[in-house]
Write an enzyme that holds these catalytic residues in place. Structure first.
Site, PDB file in Angstrom:
ATOM      1  N   GLY A 283       0.816  -1.215   0.000  1.00 37.99           N
ATOM      2  CA  GLY A 283       0.000   0.000   0.000  1.00 37.99           C
ATOM      3  C   GLY A 283       0.844   1.256   0.000  1.00 37.99           C
ATOM      4  O   GLY A 283       0.505   2.246  -0.661  1.00 37.99           O
ATOM      5  N   ASP A 284       1.957   1.233   0.728  1.00 36.75           N
ATOM      6  CA  ASP A 284       2.867   2.384   0.730  1.00 36.75           C
ATOM      7  C   ASP A 284       3.485   2.574  -0.649  1.00 36.75           C
ATOM      8  O   ASP A 284       3.642   3.709  -1.114  1.00 36.75           O
ATOM      9  CB  ASP A 284       3.973   2.170   1.767  1.00 36.75           C
ATOM     10  CG  ASP A 284       3.436   2.042   3.172  1.00 36.75           C
ATOM     11  OD1 ASP A 284       2.904   3.033   3.703  1.00 36.75           O
ATOM     12  OD2 ASP A 284       3.539   0.949   3.745  1.00 36.75           O
ATOM     13  N   CYS A 285       3.844   1.460  -1.302  1.00 33.81           N
ATOM     14  CA  CYS A 285       4.413   1.536  -2.644  1.00 33.81           C
ATOM     15  C   CYS A 285       3.391   2.110  -3.621  1.00 33.81           C
ATOM     16  O   CYS A 285       3.723   2.945  -4.469  1.00 33.81           O
ATOM     17  CB  CYS A 285       4.873   0.159  -3.102  1.00 33.81           C
ATOM     18  SG  CYS A 285       5.681   0.146  -4.712  1.00 33.81           S
TER      19      CYS A 285
ATOM     20  N   ALA B  58       3.017   5.893  -2.856  1.00 35.36           N
ATOM     21  CA  ALA B  58       4.215   6.632  -3.229  1.00 35.36           C
ATOM     22  C   ALA B  58       4.337   6.774  -4.739  1.00 35.36           C
ATOM     23  O   ALA B  58       4.682   7.845  -5.255  1.00 35.36           O
ATOM     24  CB  ALA B  58       5.456   5.940  -2.663  1.00 35.36           C
TER      25      ALA B  58
END
Length: 476
Positions: free
Chosen positions: A267-269, A272
């Site tokens: 999810g962070d990837c 970002a």
């Protein structure tokens, strides 16, 4: 992190200003090993420890991922004087510059025990309260070219919410929400909840169901509730759905290839990558498409374990080969009897090109079979004019049937496939990205039996007309 088509780094981006990541940072620790037996005193696995790994977590992961293509990234986060805070400062990559808020207490530490690459147990400890934003933080937000918010509910975002609300009116803001965090500020460009979070945020109003229609409806509801331009509901190995408030044209973005692995950090990837694309002048559909593939590849490369492994995740990969099919009506009955999803797509498909193939591959991934509805020669002639089609229907059908992603082909003589669709009654009808659902006469037919019309991304720059022109005039 490779952004594909634009290929613009943060250093040379259209705005020429840094990407600012705002949110709660923690220290992630992984204890890795293998479990081949159970403990004698309790039915729990015994993990033979092979190694340990630490890295910045929370907003720190997003900042590290955003900085991997060389762009300038500023991380606005609360850090203290405790060992965990010092560890995070020392582990941030060189491309990430800190703008700190004071932290009263200790930085949270999240520890996972993994056996064979899979989490067995997680332990959390520590925590503190962020103090007020100083001039360094206020200046970083004022000078941002784009902002990514990762709110884990620890207080960092609450401390700068006013500045974020002002920034959202002038620069792209991507908001990665979490159940313990606050709602996005109005005018946020893109919000990126996963399907579980979207259900939670919608509550009873979001309804039930795991269909693409249900996910897009929840996304549209959240976009309206939050005053956001768009909401991308991420669906794991199924891709993502991009929805807008008061809009019945959701964009479904499937995965080109499913990757197996630890999803922690995916999810962070996703967030970002989307923030980087918007920072470089891209639009939400492009951002979601690239973010979906980047997150899947991140998982395939080992997830969090890949953060120290040099080259970052890239977009690409070939789809898995679908099964073959036959008679379209028999196929519909068989798939429906097994509880599967029937997908149909249509077009002339004269001079089949890469854009057609990409579209059909994406369409096939939305369900359990793909039936292509192809215009007859007379239908093509009425739509395209004299001299078309270049290839007769028999040849076009044979070429389409030879594609691995096509399960069956059916021809129709009318100007639109409405009559054929009423016979097939597919669950999903897909068209390329240069259409709007409200402009498609077939959409009304699909609603008669509860079917859904989707608009899929198309491969830009590919056109039958352009191919014919180049062939006629021998344009290199």
């Amino acid at each position: 992190m490779t952004h594909g088509g634009r290929g613009v780094s943060g250093v040379d981006g259209v705005r020429g200003k840094p990407l600012v990541v705002v949110g709660d940072v923690l220290l992630d620790e992984d204890v890795e090993g293998d479990a081949t037996r159970l403990a004698p005193d309790a039915p729990v696995p015994v993990v033979e420890v092979a190694g340990r790994r630490s890295r910045p977590g929370g907003a720190g992961v997003a900042a590290a991922l955003a900085a991997r293509d060389g762009r300038e990234v500023v991380l606005v986060a609360a850090l203290g004087g405790d060992p965990a805070s010092d560890a995070v400062r020392s582990m941030l990559p060189p491309g990430v510059r800190l703008a700190e808020l004071p932290l009263d207490g200790t930085l949270p530490v999240k520890s996972r025990v993994l056996a064979g690459g899979r989490p067995v147990v997680r332990m959390d400890r520590g925590g503190g309260t962020p103090g007020p934003a100083g001039p360094t933080v206020r200046r970083a937000l004022a000078e941002a070219g784009a902002i990514l918010v990762a709110d884990y509910g620890q207080g960092t975002v609450a401390a700068v919410r006013g500045a974020l609300a002002e920034a959202a009116r002038r620069v792209p803001v991507v908001w990665d929400p979490h159940p313990r965090g606050r709602a996005p500020v109005p005018s946020t460009r893109l919000v990126t909840p996963n399907e579980r979070e979207a259900r939670l945020f919608c509550g009873a109003e979001g309804g039930e169901g795991d269909t693409l229609r249900a996910h897009s409806r929840r996304g549209a509801l959240l976009a309206e509730r939050w005053g956001a331009a768009a909401v991308a509901v991420t669906l794991g190995c199924r891709g993502a759905v991009l929805a807008r408030a008061h809009c019945d044209d959701p964009l479904y973005v499937p995965l080109a290839k499913e990757h197996d692995g630890d999803p922690c950090g995916a999810g962070d990837c996703f967030a970002a990558t989307a923030a980087c694309v918007l920072a470089d002048g891209g639009l939400p559909p492009e951002a979601v498409g690239l973010a979906t593939e980047a997150a899947a590849t991140f998982v395939g490369l080992g997830g969090m374990a890949s953060l120290g492994a040099g080259e970052g995740p890239t977009v690409g990969g070939e789809p898995a080969a679908p099964r073959a099919g036959g008679d379209p009506f028999a196929l519909v009955e068989a798939v429906r009897a097994g509880g599967g999803t029937v997908v149909a797509a249509g077009g002339c498909f004269d001079l089949l090109h890469a854009g057609h193939v990409q579209f059909l591959q994406d369409a096939r991934r939305t369900g359990d079979c793909l039936i292509v509805c192809v215009n007859s020669d007379a239908s093509v002639r009425r739509l395209k004019g004299q001299g078309r089609p270049f290839n007769p229907a028999a040849d076009r059908i044979r070429v389409l049937a030879g594609l691995g992603c096509v399960d069956a082909v059916a021809a129709f003589d009318e100007d639109t496939p409405e009559a054929l669709l009423r016979r097939l009654r597919p669950d999903v009808w897909v068209k390329g990205g240069d259409y709007s659902v409200r402009d498609l006469p077939e959409a009304a037919a699909l609603r008669e039996w509860g079917g859904q019309t989707l608009v899929l991304p198309y491969l830009d720059g590919r056109s039958t007309t352009e191919l014919a022109r180049r062939a006629a005039f021998r344009v290199p």
